[in-house]
Design an enzyme around this catalytic site. Structure first.
Site, short mmCIF file in Angstrom:
data_model
loop_
_atom_site.label_atom_id
_atom_site.label_comp_id
_atom_site.label_asym_id
_atom_site.label_seq_id
_atom_site.Cartn_x
_atom_site.Cartn_y
_atom_site.Cartn_z
N HIS A 1 6.11 -6.45 0.21
CA HIS A 1 7.32 -7.06 0.05
C HIS A 1 8.42 -6.61 0.91
O HIS A 1 9.52 -6.72 1.14
CB HIS A 1 7.94 -6.91 -1.55
CG HIS A 1 8.30 -5.52 -1.69
ND1 HIS A 1 7.59 -4.64 -2.68
CD2 HIS A 1 9.58 -4.98 -1.52
CE1 HIS A 1 8.05 -3.73 -2.90
NE2 HIS A 1 9.46 -3.42 -2.50
N ASP B 1 0.26 -4.96 -3.22
CA ASP B 1 1.36 -5.01 -2.49
C ASP B 1 1.54 -4.07 -1.00
O ASP B 1 2.32 -3.32 -0.90
CB ASP B 1 2.62 -4.69 -3.33
CG ASP B 1 4.17 -5.09 -2.62
OD1 ASP B 1 4.17 -5.30 -1.64
OD2 ASP B 1 4.98 -5.01 -3.58
N SER C 1 10.04 2.04 -1.70
CA SER C 1 8.81 1.28 -1.53
C SER C 1 8.24 1.24 -0.16
O SER C 1 9.18 1.55 0.74
CB SER C 1 9.43 -0.40 -1.34
OG SER C 1 9.56 -0.93 -2.76
N1 ARG Z 1 10.33 -4.23 -7.80
C1 ARG Z 1 9.80 -3.92 -6.67
C2 ARG Z 1 10.97 -3.25 -5.90
O1 ARG Z 1 11.96 -3.11 -6.37
C3 ARG Z 1 9.08 -4.71 -5.90
C4 ARG Z 1 9.74 -6.15 -5.40
C5 ARG Z 1 9.12 -7.32 -4.99
N2 ARG Z 1 9.72 -8.39 -5.17
C6 ARG Z 1 9.61 -9.43 -6.17
N3 ARG Z 1 10.52 -10.37 -6.40
N4 ARG Z 1 8.42 -9.43 -6.68
O2 ARG Z 1 11.22 -3.38 -4.83
N1 GLU Z 2 10.28 -1.78 -5.32
C1 GLU Z 2 11.20 -0.88 -4.89
C2 GLU Z 2 11.79 -0.77 -3.50
O1 GLU Z 2 11.77 -1.92 -2.65
C3 GLU Z 2 10.89 0.64 -5.16
C4 GLU Z 2 10.51 0.41 -6.52
C5 GLU Z 2 11.53 1.22 -7.39
O2 GLU Z 2 12.85 0.72 -7.18
O3 GLU Z 2 11.28 1.98 -7.81
O4 GLU Z 2 12.03 -0.09 -2.71
#
Ligand code: ARG
Ligand code: GLU
Length: 735
Positions: A89, A225, A656
């Site tokens: 991502h 991911d 991330s």
């Molecule tokens: N939640 C994770 C982060 O904050 C992964 C995001 C990936 N994006 C998604 N829409 N699935 O970035």
């Molecule tokens: N998916 C998040 C990012 O893009 C990291 C995960 C989180 O926020 O803990 O940085």
């Protein structure tokens, strides 16, 4: 170049309590202070390396393998040839940019066979931290507690200019100075930025984005991911603009990859660039997040997502166009829902109120901080309506609607030209052209028009008349009381030149004077500019004035908390600077009778498989490999292939792509998310239920090697067996 003495003033914040308890989890620590503050605890939790192995200015250390990816994610070097690992991502924008319906890298994945096949990415950077200095004394020189917010800021700004002058830097270096503890300390980060970063590999979305938004922020998780890039350098190994003659970067340090996997209780450390946390807020701020801001932002994004989703499901081209945009909007939409739920469920507000009562009780009668909390409370009620209006404006005009964001890019060009003439125009025009190209590549005017209609309706209906400029009020537009803004949006999209790529590029090719005139006479431009001017006068100016007062009080409050709660351990909030957090591999119990294990397996991927589904489909190759149990050397002792695991490491957005590192300094996983119950951790960290989610390194290796047949990339890495070989670990493997 100067090295300001790195001896640390023993500020109260850093008094370590000699508590027998293990604080696994909470805290995002500065790497250069680990020796002083954390090493002992880290060792007691199982770490076998030293703080000097993690951060050193004298020799290659772990920090030299941890790279800020494009300024928004973390990545790490995992081979002597500059191979860079980050999340799928995080690389998604690049993967999407190289995709078309004929050559869909999102859907099919991508694996470069040789260096020549690796794909350049304009504008993508990779930034290293060379060293970190404590510059608090210099930045805060002459700052006194009796200063007003404006006086304090101006004194600090002046000092910052002087401190920056102390650094003699190469053209590719930079110095970033950031406030810590809400402005009570300052650290300077000297950086080196590489500008030629190429895409090397990405799994298909059925692996890299498996479970998509339904599984996002949720455990148990089964997403691979990850994606691979490579840093290229000039022949001298220094940063250089993209050139086919550039060569793979030779790192000072790269992370070996552990083949031994993880077990419950194993020490873990996550090293990266967390973006923003707010752990020391007063209850009034939490109330605002819960009651005012989160609900509004969630509702706006909900609308916007539904509109995009409808069109994306209809057409593959649209799905590609909107893939990254949709994912970005959906990500925080869901995060805010989880955060609000978590704050409510964990009684975060009451906890803060109790904490504040205790704070108040401990203050001496004569303390200058006696009125701090009630003052802040007042300021938060004053700012509430402006904060809401600002979120509405920013969410709609800048984040969810593309045409208005495009108009702001044009406005920056117009302003530059009007202020500084031709030179300024020429400096900007290429960026504007490239912005314009991206706009047409990633935006469908029909979808955008529908968003404008729906979101403007929300804006007008939900904000007081005070925040609706006259030209947007229904009366002035001759609209009836409840009428939606659909027709208005339609008219605007009909009239503007900037929904036609041909027209837009014609205008941007004109002589500057004519181009500026054409832009300024465009009705969409006029609309967006008037709205923006209104925003600046009626919303952001009053907002910022109150905000400055709040910031000053917050600086005092944070300092006062550190003085009052001597037994509590304080760490600085995240601010996109390099941090280390550490904990253990650990499951959790989110509610009565429910217990989550810490590791997921490929069997779980197959369990979730829904043929033909938008989010849970798999490719035949995955099913074949699973049937054949073809896991090579990557299975664990039970013969199963691990996919993801969780631990008690304190992470946030920006983490991330951060490496999860074992007790010996090897890569064991790749951080990419947090669990649902813990999404509130940016405001209220709870060690019982806050967990970060990582892809298991062995799954990454398996996908590269077995699934994709890109074993040449695995050969570049150094695979180690730290658990079976506790002394110096040597590269083994290679089958
Ligand atoms: N939640 C994770 C982060 O904050 C992964 C995001 C990936 N994006 C998604 N829409 N699935 O970035
Ligand atoms: N998916 C998040 C990012 O893009 C990291 C995960 C989180 O926020 O803990 O940085």
């Amino acid at each position: 170049m100067i090295h300001i003495s790195s001896r640390i003033k023993l500020c109260v914040a850093f008094v370590i309590l000699n508590a027998g308890v293990i604080f696994a989890g909470e805290g995002m620590w500065l790497p250069q202070l680990l020796k002083l503050l954390n090493e002992k605890e880290m060792k007691s939790m199982g770490m076998k390396i030293s703080a000097e192995d993690i951060y050193s200015v004298n020799k290659g250390s772990l920090k030299d393998a941890v790279v800020h990816f494009g300024g928004f994610c973390t990545s790490e070097i995992i081979s002597p040839n500059g191979l860079l690992l980050t999340n799928h991502h995080c690389g998604y924008g690049q993967i999407q940019a190289h995709s078309s319906v004929e050559n869909n890298l999102i859907k099919n994945g991508f694996w470069a066979k040789t260096y020549k096949d690796e794909l350049p990415n304009e504008g993508l950077t990779a930034t290293f931290i060379d060293y970190i200095d404590d510059v608090s004394a210099k930045v805060l020189q002459g700052v006194t507690s009796s200063m007003t917010a404006a006086e304090r800021q101006s004194a600090i700004d002046k000092n910052l200019v002087e401190v920056k002058k102390l650094y003699t830097l190469e053209s590719y270096q930079g110095v970033i100075i950031r406030p810590f503890f809400d402005g009570n300390q300052y650290f300077a980060f000297v950086t080196t930025t590489y500008r030629d970063v190429r895409l090397v590999g990405a799994p298909p979305e059925s692996i890299g984005k498996f479970g998509s938004d339904t599984d996002n922020w949720v455990w148990p998780r089964h997403t691979g991911d990850f994606s691979l890039f490579r840093i290229y350098a000039g022949k001298d190994n220094k940063p250089a603009d993209y050139s086919p003659d550039n060569v793979p970067y030779t790192p000072k340090h790269f992370l070996p990859v552990s083949m031994d996997g993880v077990a419950d209780g194993d020490f873990t450390m996550v090293f990266g660039f967390p973006g923003r946390t707010n752990e020391y807020l007063p209850s009034s701020a939490i109330k605002q997040v819960l009651n005012t801001l989160n609900p509004a932002k969630i509702a706006i994004r909900d609308k916007s997502l539904k509109i995009m989703d409808k069109y994306m499901r209809e057409d593959e081209g649209t799905k590609i166009k909107y893939a990254e945009k949709y994912a970005t909007i959906a990500n925080y939409w869901k995060k805010w829902i989880g955060e609000s739920l978590g704050l409510k469920k964990s009684n975060a507000l009451q906890k803060k109120l109790d904490y504040e009562a205790e704070f108040q009780k401990r203050l001496a009668e004569t303390s200058p901080h006696k009125n701090l909390l009630s003052d802040m409370d007042k300021l938060y009620s004053e700012i509430d309506q402006y904060a809401l209006a600002a979120d509405y404006y920013n969410e709609i005009a800048l984040r969810n609607v593309d045409i208005t964001a495009y108009m702001s890019a044009l406005r920056r060009l117009v302003t530059a030209y009007e202020k500084n003439g031709l030179t300024a125009y020429n400096e900007r025009i290429e960026d504007v052209k490239s912005y314009s190209n991206d706009f047409f590549k990633d935006c469908d005017p029909h979808i955008d028009q529908e968003k404008v209609g729906a979101l403007l309706t929300m804006y007008v209906d939900n904000l007081g008349a005070k925040f609706v400029p006259e030209f947007l009020q229904r009366e002035s537009l001759g609209m009836s009381a409840k009428e939606s803004y659909e027709q208005m949006a339609k008219d605007q999209f009909m009239q503007t030149s900037f929904t036609s790529e041909k027209e837009a590029s014609r205008i941007l090719q004109l002589d500057p004077e004519k181009a500026i005139a054409a832009i300024k006479s465009d009705p969409m431009y006029a609309f967006a500019s008037e709205w923006s001017a209104f925003y600046s006068k009626e919303i952001s100016t009053p907002y910022n004035n109150i905000r400055k007062e709040i910031d000053l009080k917050q600086a005092q409050y944070t300092q006062a908390q550190m003085e009052v709660f001597k037994e509590k351990r304080f760490y600085p909030d995240a601010n996109s600077t390099m941090r280390v957090t550490y904990g253990q591999v650990n499951g959790y119990e989110p509610r009565d009778a429910v217990k989550y294990e810490s590791v997921t397996y490929l069997d779980g991927v197959i369990e979730k498989y829904i043929p033909g589904d938008y989010e849970f489909d798999l490719q035949p190759r995955m099913l074949d490999l699973y049937k054949a149990k073809d896991y090579g050397p990557y299975a664990d002792k039970s013969g199963k292939l691990p996919v993801c695991f969780i631990g008690s490491n304190h992470t946030t957005g920006g983490n991330s792509g951060s490496p999860a590192i074992d007790a010996y300094g090897n890569l064991i996983g790749l951080n990419f998310d947090r669990v649902w119950e813990g999404t509130m951790s940016d405001i209220n960290y709870d060690p019982e239920i806050c967990r970060n989610i990582m892809v298991d390194a062995r799954y990454i290796l398996w996908v590269i090697d077995k699934y994709a047949g890109a074993g040449h990339l695995v050969k570049e890495m150094k695979l180690v067996h730290p658990k079976s070989n506790t002394k110096k670990v040597k590269s083994k493997s290679k089958k």
